[in-house]
Design a protein around this motif. Sequence first.
Motif, PDB file in Angstrom:
ATOM      1  N   ILE A  22       0.973  -1.068   0.062  1.00  0.00           N
ATOM      2  CA  ILE A  22      -0.023  -0.124   0.041  1.00  0.00           C
ATOM      3  C   ILE A  22       1.041   1.211   0.084  1.00  0.00           C
ATOM      4  CG2 ILE A  22      -2.087  -0.993   1.157  1.00  0.00           C
ATOM      5  CD1 ILE A  22      -0.970   0.054   3.743  1.00  0.00           C
ATOM      6  N   THR A  23       0.620   2.005  -0.713  1.00  0.00           N
ATOM      7  CA  THR A  23       1.215   3.278  -1.028  1.00  0.00           C
ATOM      8  C   THR A  23       0.357   4.829  -0.565  1.00  0.00           C
ATOM      9  OG1 THR A  23       0.423   3.879  -3.240  1.00  0.00           O
ATOM     10  CG2 THR A  23       2.434   2.481  -2.903  1.00  0.00           C
ATOM     11  N   LEU A  24       1.202   5.829   0.072  1.00  0.00           N
ATOM     12  CA  LEU A  24       0.800   6.971   0.431  1.00  0.00           C
ATOM     13  C   LEU A  24      -0.317   7.495  -0.879  1.00  0.00           C
ATOM     14  CD1 LEU A  24       0.300   9.037   2.588  1.00  0.00           C
ATOM     15  CD2 LEU A  24       2.427  10.460   1.167  1.00  0.00           C
ATOM     16  N   ARG A  25       0.193   7.588  -1.976  1.00  0.00           N
ATOM     17  CA  ARG A  25      -0.476   8.072  -2.944  1.00  0.00           C
ATOM     18  C   ARG A  25      -1.740   7.322  -3.230  1.00  0.00           C
ATOM     19  NH1 ARG A  25       2.414   8.541  -8.847  1.00  0.00           N
ATOM     20  NH2 ARG A  25       2.221   6.153  -8.522  1.00  0.00           N
ATOM     21  N   GLY A  26      -1.610   5.836  -3.364  1.00  0.00           N
ATOM     22  CA  GLY A  26      -2.694   5.089  -3.399  1.00  0.00           C
ATOM     23  C   GLY A  26      -3.680   4.873  -2.330  1.00  0.00           C
ATOM     24  N   LEU A  27      -3.472   5.576  -1.240  1.00  0.00           N
ATOM     25  CA  LEU A  27      -4.305   5.589  -0.263  1.00  0.00           C
ATOM     26  C   LEU A  27      -5.050   7.068  -0.162  1.00  0.00           C
ATOM     27  CD1 LEU A  27      -2.539   3.995   2.851  1.00  0.00           C
ATOM     28  CD2 LEU A  27      -4.504   3.055   1.758  1.00  0.00           C
ATOM     29  N   ALA A  28      -4.013   8.260  -0.450  1.00  0.00           N
ATOM     30  CA  ALA A  28      -4.635   9.728  -0.248  1.00  0.00           C
ATOM     31  C   ALA A  28      -5.292  10.247  -1.158  1.00  0.00           C
ATOM     32  CB  ALA A  28      -3.201  10.173   0.058  1.00  0.00           C
ATOM     33  N   ILE A  29      -5.075   9.874  -2.372  1.00  0.00           N
ATOM     34  CA  ILE A  29      -5.944  10.394  -3.594  1.00  0.00           C
ATOM     35  C   ILE A  29      -7.214   9.989  -3.356  1.00  0.00           C
ATOM     36  CG2 ILE A  29      -6.032  10.629  -6.126  1.00  0.00           C
ATOM     37  CD1 ILE A  29      -3.209  10.470  -6.317  1.00  0.00           C
ATOM     38  N   PRO A  30      -7.489   8.662  -3.416  1.00  0.00           N
ATOM     39  CA  PRO A  30      -9.035   8.305  -3.247  1.00  0.00           C
ATOM     40  C   PRO A  30      -9.614   8.836  -1.908  1.00  0.00           C
ATOM     41  CG  PRO A  30      -7.540   6.242  -3.747  1.00  0.00           C
ATOM     42  CD  PRO A  30      -6.930   7.473  -3.407  1.00  0.00           C
ATOM     43  N   ILE A  31      -8.972   8.821  -0.721  1.00  0.00           N
ATOM     44  CA  ILE A  31      -9.554   9.436   0.366  1.00  0.00           C
ATOM     45  C   ILE A  31      -9.627  11.021   0.241  1.00  0.00           C
ATOM     46  CG2 ILE A  31      -9.030  10.274   2.940  1.00  0.00           C
ATOM     47  CD1 ILE A  31      -7.627   7.868   3.055  1.00  0.00           C
ATOM     48  N   MET A  32      -8.833  11.593  -0.410  1.00  0.00           N
ATOM     49  CA  MET A  32      -9.259  13.246  -0.908  1.00  0.00           C
ATOM     50  C   MET A  32     -10.412  13.334  -1.688  1.00  0.00           C
ATOM     51  SD  MET A  32      -5.469  14.691  -2.062  1.00  0.00           S
ATOM     52  CE  MET A  32      -3.742  14.327  -1.052  1.00  0.00           C
ATOM     53  N   ILE A  33     -10.672  12.540  -2.654  1.00  0.00           N
ATOM     54  CA  ILE A  33     -11.808  12.667  -3.883  1.00  0.00           C
ATOM     55  C   ILE A  33     -13.025  12.176  -2.895  1.00  0.00           C
ATOM     56  CG2 ILE A  33     -12.723  11.829  -5.843  1.00  0.00           C
ATOM     57  CD1 ILE A  33      -9.967  11.251  -6.751  1.00  0.00           C
ATOM     58  N   ILE A 299      -6.776  16.288   4.904  1.00  0.00           N
ATOM     59  CA  ILE A 299      -7.450  15.116   5.334  1.00  0.00           C
ATOM     60  C   ILE A 299      -6.989  13.774   4.714  1.00  0.00           C
ATOM     61  CG2 ILE A 299      -9.832  13.948   5.441  1.00  0.00           C
ATOM     62  CD1 ILE A 299     -10.781  16.819   5.933  1.00  0.00           C
ATOM     63  N   GLY A 300      -6.739  14.061   3.484  1.00  0.00           N
ATOM     64  CA  GLY A 300      -6.323  12.710   2.834  1.00  0.00           C
ATOM     65  C   GLY A 300      -5.057  12.269   3.073  1.00  0.00           C
ATOM     66  N   ILE A 301      -4.059  13.098   3.211  1.00  0.00           N
ATOM     67  CA  ILE A 301      -2.727  12.696   3.476  1.00  0.00           C
ATOM     68  C   ILE A 301      -2.551  12.397   4.828  1.00  0.00           C
ATOM     69  CG2 ILE A 301      -0.255  13.628   3.878  1.00  0.00           C
ATOM     70  CD1 ILE A 301      -0.771  15.405   1.368  1.00  0.00           C
ATOM     71  N   GLY A 302      -3.456  12.699   5.947  1.00  0.00           N
ATOM     72  CA  GLY A 302      -3.239  12.814   7.194  1.00  0.00           C
ATOM     73  C   GLY A 302      -4.002  11.276   7.411  1.00  0.00           C
ATOM     74  N   GLN A 303      -5.053  11.012   6.715  1.00  0.00           N
ATOM     75  CA  GLN A 303      -5.846   9.739   7.227  1.00  0.00           C
ATOM     76  C   GLN A 303      -4.793   8.519   6.612  1.00  0.00           C
ATOM     77  OE1 GLN A 303      -9.748   9.870   6.126  1.00  0.00           O
ATOM     78  NE2 GLN A 303     -10.205  11.103   7.716  1.00  0.00           N
ATOM     79  N   ALA A 304      -4.234   8.989   5.275  1.00  0.00           N
ATOM     80  CA  ALA A 304      -3.466   7.860   4.557  1.00  0.00           C
ATOM     81  C   ALA A 304      -2.282   7.639   5.603  1.00  0.00           C
ATOM     82  CB  ALA A 304      -3.140   8.323   3.313  1.00  0.00           C
ATOM     83  N   ALA A 305      -1.617   8.750   6.055  1.00  0.00           N
ATOM     84  CA  ALA A 305      -0.305   8.295   6.963  1.00  0.00           C
ATOM     85  C   ALA A 305      -0.708   7.806   8.218  1.00  0.00           C
ATOM     86  CB  ALA A 305       0.295   9.688   7.015  1.00  0.00           C
ATOM     87  N   SER A 306      -2.143   7.829   8.376  1.00  0.00           N
ATOM     88  CA  SER A 306      -2.671   7.160   9.887  1.00  0.00           C
ATOM     89  C   SER A 306      -2.698   5.725   9.484  1.00  0.00           C
ATOM     90  CB  SER A 306      -3.961   7.812  10.251  1.00  0.00           C
ATOM     91  OG  SER A 306      -4.448   7.200  11.135  1.00  0.00           O
ATOM     92  N   ILE A 307      -3.263   5.217   8.435  1.00  0.00           N
ATOM     93  CA  ILE A 307      -3.378   3.969   8.123  1.00  0.00           C
ATOM     94  C   ILE A 307      -1.991   3.306   8.151  1.00  0.00           C
ATOM     95  CG2 ILE A 307      -3.836   2.437   6.212  1.00  0.00           C
ATOM     96  CD1 ILE A 307      -6.060   4.347   5.247  1.00  0.00           C
ATOM     97  N   MET A 308      -0.930   3.628   7.389  1.00  0.00           N
ATOM     98  CA  MET A 308       0.355   3.326   7.670  1.00  0.00           C
ATOM     99  C   MET A 308       0.841   3.271   8.851  1.00  0.00           C
ATOM    100  SD  MET A 308       1.554   5.106   3.942  1.00  0.00           S
ATOM    101  CE  MET A 308       3.136   4.325   3.811  1.00  0.00           C
TER     102      MET A 308
END
Length: 467
Positions: A22-33, A299-308
């Motif tokens: 799992i990658t930051l980009r793969g997590l963050a972009i869908p969360i942002m949208i 929000i997207g970056i924060g939640q993606a980083a939180s998952i990781m």
Amino acid sequence: MFKKLFSYDKSLSSLDAGTGTITLRGLAIPIMIENLLRNMLSTVNTLILSNFSDTAASAIGTATQVTNIVDIIYSSISLGTFVVVSQNLGAGRKERAASAAGHAIALVVLLGIIAGAVLSSLAPVFMTMMNLTGTVLEEATAYFRIVSMFSALQGGVTLLSYICRSHGITKFNLYSAFSMNILNAILSYLVVFRVVELPLSGIEGVAYAKVISIAFALLLSIFMVIKAKINLGISKIFPINLGIIKDIMRVGIPSGMTSVSWCLSQAICSSMVASYGDIALNAKTYVDSVLGYTQAIGIGIGQAASIMSSRLVGAGEFDKAYRTVMQNHKLGLLGNFSVNTILALLGGVVIGMFTDDPEVLKLARTVLFIDIWVGIGKSFNLSLEDAIRGSGDSMYQMVMAMISCFAVTIVSCWLLGTVCGLGLIGCWIAYGLDEWFRGMAYLSRWCSRKWERSRLIHEEEDGSISA
């Protein structure tokens, strides 16, 4: 110093999840949208109703302040579940992760039945407490009664969303949010503009349009979770595992209290704004409708980083978790600042989509420029708040939030807005003081690394009891 500030370590942007990377980009972009689309749900309603009447738009805006508090009941369970599932997956305990998901589903169903009955019956009381009168009170009460009655639907969507995120899957939530918004926009448009005759009309019709859209999103979410073969642990609800419920509540209750504190402070401040007159109330409603979009990157970056980081904490890799969050916080800060600045510069055009009242436009544009400063402080909260919660250290987060919301926000809003006579502008400065206070408190906590002691993985499994 500057080299370190602008450095970027690619190894911190990906993580081996066992079933894949799992990658930051793969997590963050869908969360942002996804967050952009969820914000559109309320914005579309506000935009459509602003063409119907300003009182209807203000009614929904004010009622939404209270429905946000209702959603916290479900969000607290969802957040607690997210942390428990993520950390157990990181530690390789898949069965316990599935059991946590099953227990959370049971809790949401039970609370949904109780909350729907109680809140819908007390709708007039809640709306009166918001200092609403006349037509706005009647419309807000009608909207809140319907939405709160079916609030468990949103609770189910939220829970499944966080369960998917804990497994590193974010695209499904994006599909659900997209479908929900398209259906909501179509139904709301038909209800207000009467292109074709429907059995729904007015503000009640818009409320039912939202409920129908959320119900569709829930059904779609269930279908996609089943298709992804995510173990929801339905068969593991009984016997009841008190240890799992304790872990969910250990994170969920403080996180819920954090959100309640913030929403209550916002509701109290909103009641102050309502006392400043219709211009201030309308300006706040329209600004709130667009500000969610400026926070999407953070929000997207924060939640993606939180998952990781939650997975890394579960696996005991504390140093990598620390560095992952700090690096991605810089990205969120830059993104939020850029979007806030662009929105402030285009404020006249954006707010002009909602109203042509020159006084409302002037006040709203001033607030948007102030929000550039507010947004910098908020970027710390959007990234570090999720990280601290993901580590299991939610008690500290709760204490700081309660102090800031009640001792900083409300007091400052009253002093600047009412006593000093600055009105909505004074309240917005108070919001900034709150964001900066909490942001610096969270930054200090994360840098201290005391959160490492809050890991939810136990050496021995907790026992169960029969139902």
